[in-house]
Design a protein around this motif. Structure first.
Motif, mmCIF file in Angstrom:
data_model
loop_
_atom_site.group_PDB
_atom_site.id
_atom_site.type_symbol
_atom_site.label_atom_id
_atom_site.label_comp_id
_atom_site.label_asym_id
_atom_site.label_seq_id
_atom_site.Cartn_x
_atom_site.Cartn_y
_atom_site.Cartn_z
ATOM 1 N N ASN A 56 0.865 -1.173 0.000
ATOM 2 C CA ASN A 56 0.000 0.000 0.000
ATOM 3 C C ASN A 56 0.904 1.227 0.000
ATOM 4 O OD1 ASN A 56 -2.170 1.775 0.257
ATOM 5 N ND2 ASN A 56 -2.066 1.701 2.491
ATOM 6 N N SER A 114 -5.996 -4.616 -8.851
ATOM 7 C CA SER A 114 -4.618 -4.140 -8.713
ATOM 8 C C SER A 114 -3.914 -4.859 -7.565
ATOM 9 C CB SER A 114 -4.587 -2.626 -8.480
ATOM 10 O OG SER A 114 -5.043 -2.279 -7.204
ATOM 11 N N ASN A 116 -0.693 -3.388 -6.115
ATOM 12 C CA ASN A 116 -0.392 -2.238 -5.273
ATOM 13 C C ASN A 116 -1.684 -1.474 -5.004
ATOM 14 O OD1 ASN A 116 2.650 -2.256 -5.144
ATOM 15 N ND2 ASN A 116 2.365 -2.245 -7.361
ATOM 16 N N GLN A 117 -1.691 -0.762 -3.886
ATOM 17 C CA GLN A 117 -2.784 0.166 -3.605
ATOM 18 C C GLN A 117 -2.175 1.545 -3.393
ATOM 19 O OE1 GLN A 117 -5.406 -1.256 -0.510
ATOM 20 N NE2 GLN A 117 -5.689 -3.233 -1.508
ATOM 21 N N GLN A 121 -6.356 2.652 -1.609
ATOM 22 C CA GLN A 121 -7.319 2.431 -2.686
ATOM 23 C C GLN A 121 -6.839 1.343 -3.648
ATOM 24 O OE1 GLN A 121 -8.441 5.909 -4.972
ATOM 25 N NE2 GLN A 121 -9.775 4.707 -6.308
ATOM 26 N N SER A 122 -7.719 0.391 -3.873
ATOM 27 C CA SER A 122 -7.480 -0.649 -4.870
ATOM 28 C C SER A 122 -8.088 -0.195 -6.196
ATOM 29 C CB SER A 122 -8.157 -1.938 -4.394
ATOM 30 O OG SER A 122 -8.173 -2.903 -5.413
ATOM 31 N N TYR A 123 -7.535 -0.670 -7.282
ATOM 32 C CA TYR A 123 -8.075 -0.382 -8.626
ATOM 33 C C TYR A 123 -8.473 -1.708 -9.267
ATOM 34 C CZ TYR A 123 -6.333 4.357 -8.075
ATOM 35 O OH TYR A 123 -6.125 5.631 -7.608
ATOM 36 N N GLU A 126 -4.397 -3.397 -12.938
ATOM 37 C CA GLU A 126 -3.052 -2.792 -12.864
ATOM 38 C C GLU A 126 -2.196 -3.431 -13.945
ATOM 39 O OE1 GLU A 126 -1.265 -3.020 -8.968
ATOM 40 O OE2 GLU A 126 0.705 -2.328 -9.656
#
Ligand code: ZN
Length: 243
Positions: A56, A114, A116-117, A121-123, A126
C-alpha cells in the motif's frame, strides 16, 4: 520458445513461472496460494523476504524524483495467457533510463484487481511494464486503471484475450507509450517480483495518474485468467516510499 527469451523469462517470473519452473505449481488460492509460496520450494524462499511487493503506497517521503525517461517504440508482438496473467511480449528497442542505467522493456502484463494500492485504494486493473538492464536488474513501471470508457490501446491488442495456454500475435504492433497517462508523475519504492520466486531488488515506479478501461475490457481479462490474480499486500517494513 527461443533460448534467449527463455533465459530472460527466468529473471522475472512475474507471469510465466509455469513455463520456467514447471516442477513447482503455485496459484493465488488454496494450498499453493500466496501464504504458502515461500514453503513450496527453496527457490521461492524470497517470498518470505522483508522487501516484498505489492504494498500500500502511503506515508510518502518527498523527493526530487527525476522525470521518467522513456524511449518506447511500437514493439508489442505477441500476447499469451499462462494461467497466471495475460502477458504481451515486447520486441527489443524500447527503453527506460533510470539511475544511469538503461532498462529494456521486455513485456507487460495485467493484474485484476490491482496488486499495489495507493493510499488504501485498490483499482480494478493494474498493468506492469517489466524492464531489465544488461545485468539483469529489474524495473517495473506500474499503471492503474479505473473503470470508464473503452481503452483504445487495449482494444487494439486483442478482440478477446487468449484462453489459458494460448497465444496470439499482436498485429499491427502497438506502442505501449500510447497507453500511459499524460501525466507521468510517479511513486518509487524498492520491492520484488509479485509472483514466485519473488526475487527482491526490483525498482518499482507506480504512476500516480490512473487511466481508464471499460468494465467489459476488465471483465474479459479476469475471465480469461479465470480468477483474481493479485498477490495480497505485503508489509512495508523498513522501506521508504518516495514521491
Ligand atoms: Zn505483475
Amino acid at each position: 520458445m527461443k533460448r534467449t527469451a527463455f533465459a530472460i523469462g527466468t529473471l522475472f517470473a512475474c507471469a510465466n513461472a509455469w513455463a520456467v519452473t514447471p516442477g513447482t505449481h503455485w496459484d493465488y488460492s488454496g494450498d499453493v496460494g500466496p501464504e504458502n509460496w515461500a514453503k513450496l520450494t527453496p527457490e521461492f524462499h524470497s517470498c518470505a523476504g522483508q522487501n516484498q511487493s505489492p504494498v500500500n503506497l502511503d506515508g510518502f517521503i518527498e523527493a526530487e524524483l527525476a522525470p521518467l525517461e522513456l524511449d518506447y517504440r511500437a514493439g508489442a508482438s505477441e500476447v499469451a495467457n499462462n494461467g497466471h496473467t495475460v502477458q504481451v511480449a515486447y520486441e527489443p528497442g524500447s527503453t527506460l533510463s533510470l539511475d544511469g542505467k538503461t532498462f529494456q522493456l521486455i513485456q507487460f502484463h495485467f493484474h485484476m484487481p490491482s496488486e499495489n494500492q495507493i493510499k488504501g485504494q485498490s483499482y480494478p486493473l493494474e498493468g506492469h511494464l517489466v524492464h531489465a538492464d544488461e545485468s539483469g536488474n529489474l524495473a517495473v513501471l506500474a499503471l492503474m486503471f479505473k473503470e470508464g470508457e473503452r481503452n483504445t490501446v487495449l482494444a487494439s491488442l486483442w478482440n478477446a484475450p487468449p484462453a489459458v495456454g494460448k497465444k496470439q500475435p499482436v498485429s499491427p504492433s502497438i506502442n505501449v507509450r500510447d497507453m500511459l497517462p499524460a501525466e507521468l508523475d510517479y511513486y518509487r519504492f524498492n520491492g520484488s517480483l509479485t509472483t514466485p520466486p519473488c526475487s527482491e531488488g526490483v525498482r518499482w515506479l507506480v504512476l500516480k495518474q490512473p487511466i481508464v478501461a471499460s468494465h467489459a475490457q476488465i471483465e474479459a481479462l479476469t475471465q480469461a485468467v479465470g480468477h483474481a490474480n493479485n498477490r495480497p499486500l505485503q508489509p512495508v517494513n523498513a522501506r521508504i516510499i518516495l514521491q
